[in-house]
Design an enzyme around this catalytic site. Sequence first.
Site, PDB file in Angstrom:
ATOM      1  N   ASP A  67       0.848  -1.165  -0.015  1.00  0.00           N
ATOM      2  CA  ASP A  67       0.072   0.020   0.027  1.00  0.00           C
ATOM      3  C   ASP A  67       0.790   1.260   0.013  1.00  0.00           C
ATOM      4  O   ASP A  67       2.161   1.260   0.112  1.00  0.00           O
ATOM      5  CB  ASP A  67      -0.987   0.156   1.079  1.00  0.00           C
ATOM      6  CG  ASP A  67      -0.416  -0.455   2.669  1.00  0.00           C
ATOM      7  OD1 ASP A  67       0.904  -0.397   2.604  1.00  0.00           O
ATOM      8  OD2 ASP A  67      -0.984  -0.693   3.534  1.00  0.00           O
ATOM      9  N   ASN A 136      -7.216  -3.041  14.467  1.00  0.00           N
ATOM     10  CA  ASN A 136      -8.762  -3.090  13.813  1.00  0.00           C
ATOM     11  C   ASN A 136      -8.907  -4.401  13.106  1.00  0.00           C
ATOM     12  O   ASN A 136      -9.773  -4.521  12.461  1.00  0.00           O
ATOM     13  CB  ASN A 136      -9.307  -1.774  13.346  1.00  0.00           C
ATOM     14  CG  ASN A 136      -8.705  -1.613  12.056  1.00  0.00           C
ATOM     15  OD1 ASN A 136      -7.711  -2.261  11.560  1.00  0.00           O
ATOM     16  ND2 ASN A 136      -9.025  -0.493  11.141  1.00  0.00           N
ATOM     17  N   HIS A 138      -7.145  -4.623  10.148  1.00  0.00           N
ATOM     18  CA  HIS A 138      -6.888  -4.541   8.755  1.00  0.00           C
ATOM     19  C   HIS A 138      -5.720  -5.422   8.127  1.00  0.00           C
ATOM     20  O   HIS A 138      -4.801  -5.565   8.978  1.00  0.00           O
ATOM     21  CB  HIS A 138      -6.942  -3.284   8.452  1.00  0.00           C
ATOM     22  CG  HIS A 138      -5.854  -2.272   8.615  1.00  0.00           C
ATOM     23  ND1 HIS A 138      -5.819  -0.826   8.765  1.00  0.00           N
ATOM     24  CD2 HIS A 138      -4.688  -2.646   9.004  1.00  0.00           C
ATOM     25  CE1 HIS A 138      -4.521  -0.434   9.143  1.00  0.00           C
ATOM     26  NE2 HIS A 138      -3.814  -1.634   9.373  1.00  0.00           N
ATOM     27  N   GLU A 143      -9.683  -1.990   5.487  1.00  0.00           N
ATOM     28  CA  GLU A 143     -10.186  -1.734   6.678  1.00  0.00           C
ATOM     29  C   GLU A 143     -11.542  -2.352   6.641  1.00  0.00           C
ATOM     30  O   GLU A 143     -12.165  -2.806   5.926  1.00  0.00           O
ATOM     31  CB  GLU A 143     -10.559  -0.191   6.770  1.00  0.00           C
ATOM     32  CG  GLU A 143      -9.464   0.900   6.418  1.00  0.00           C
ATOM     33  CD  GLU A 143      -8.343   0.935   7.609  1.00  0.00           C
ATOM     34  OE1 GLU A 143      -8.411  -0.097   8.443  1.00  0.00           O
ATOM     35  OE2 GLU A 143      -7.792   1.772   7.698  1.00  0.00           O
TER      36      GLU A 143
HETATM   37  P1  PGA Z   1       2.018  -1.172  12.454  1.00  0.00           P
HETATM   38  O1  PGA Z   1       0.937  -1.498  11.519  1.00  0.00           O
HETATM   39  O2  PGA Z   1       3.101  -2.334  11.816  1.00  0.00           O
HETATM   40  O3  PGA Z   1       2.671   0.066  12.290  1.00  0.00           O
HETATM   41  O4  PGA Z   1       1.578  -1.657  13.813  1.00  0.00           O
HETATM   42  C1  PGA Z   1       0.563  -2.552  11.149  1.00  0.00           C
HETATM   43  C2  PGA Z   1      -0.487  -2.492  10.091  1.00  0.00           C
HETATM   44  O5  PGA Z   1      -1.326  -1.518  10.025  1.00  0.00           O
HETATM   45  O6  PGA Z   1      -0.880  -3.277   9.388  1.00  0.00           O
END
Ligand code: PGA
Length: 243
Positions: A67, A136, A138, A143
């Site tokens: 992404d 959450n 995702h 999301e």
């Molecule tokens: P993070 O994000 O590694 O910064 O916790 C993980 C994600 O959002 O997939």
Amino acid sequence: MKIIVKKDYDSMSKEAAGIVRKEIEKKKDIVLGLATGSTPIGMYKELIRMHKEEGLDFSHVVSFNLDEYIGIDYDNPNSYHYYMKENLFDHINILKENTFIPDGNSDDLEESCRIYDKLIEEKGGIDLQILGIGANGHIGFNEPAEELNYGTSVVDLDDRTIKDNARFFNSIDEVPKKAITMGIGTIMKAKKIILMANGKNKAEAISKLIKGKKITTKLPATLLLLHPDVTVIVDEEAYSLGK
Ligand code: PGA
């Protein structure tokens, strides 16, 4: 779904890097799907060490990132283009022309999503996809929602994601509200998937995932329960709500 629990972030990172290494050694022109965020930084450090000290060769490796934010300059340290150079690409012998990241600054975002999926297909599909997980649930920037996108798409970020990612920016107002992300279909077509999670913040999502009882678009990572080759590597904190 295979679950590996490691003591801490460092051993989680080394475990994941060890699997990536084995796969690169099996197939030198492997197509990797790469993630950003805080989770994979330790794994990238270990891969850099393996390259510098043990000659792990990335010269035939192809990579596709999950992404990118929309509307952020690529020389902005918060862009994922910048992150990948800083945390991996500038320190290994991967060829720049073999690294792909969604173009969040394209004049035609829909077209750039379409081209991204086509390019992944042309390169033979993703052999090994690395994933983090949002608090959450995702994966990529897919999301929680009633419906999820199949292919690479433009998405709105969830309020929780914006809050979670605000730690990287000067203020929450600077966090982009939109991104381009590989879709769930793009991710599920990967032949092998590693999902990493560390820290208490991830414990609830991880517990729901590894319980393995429900598949729901409200916790996008649960779609991975349908995939035949997923390894979840967590530290003890992320595992603390257990099964
Ligand atoms: P993070 O994000 O590694 O910064 O916790 C993980 C994600 O959002 O997939």
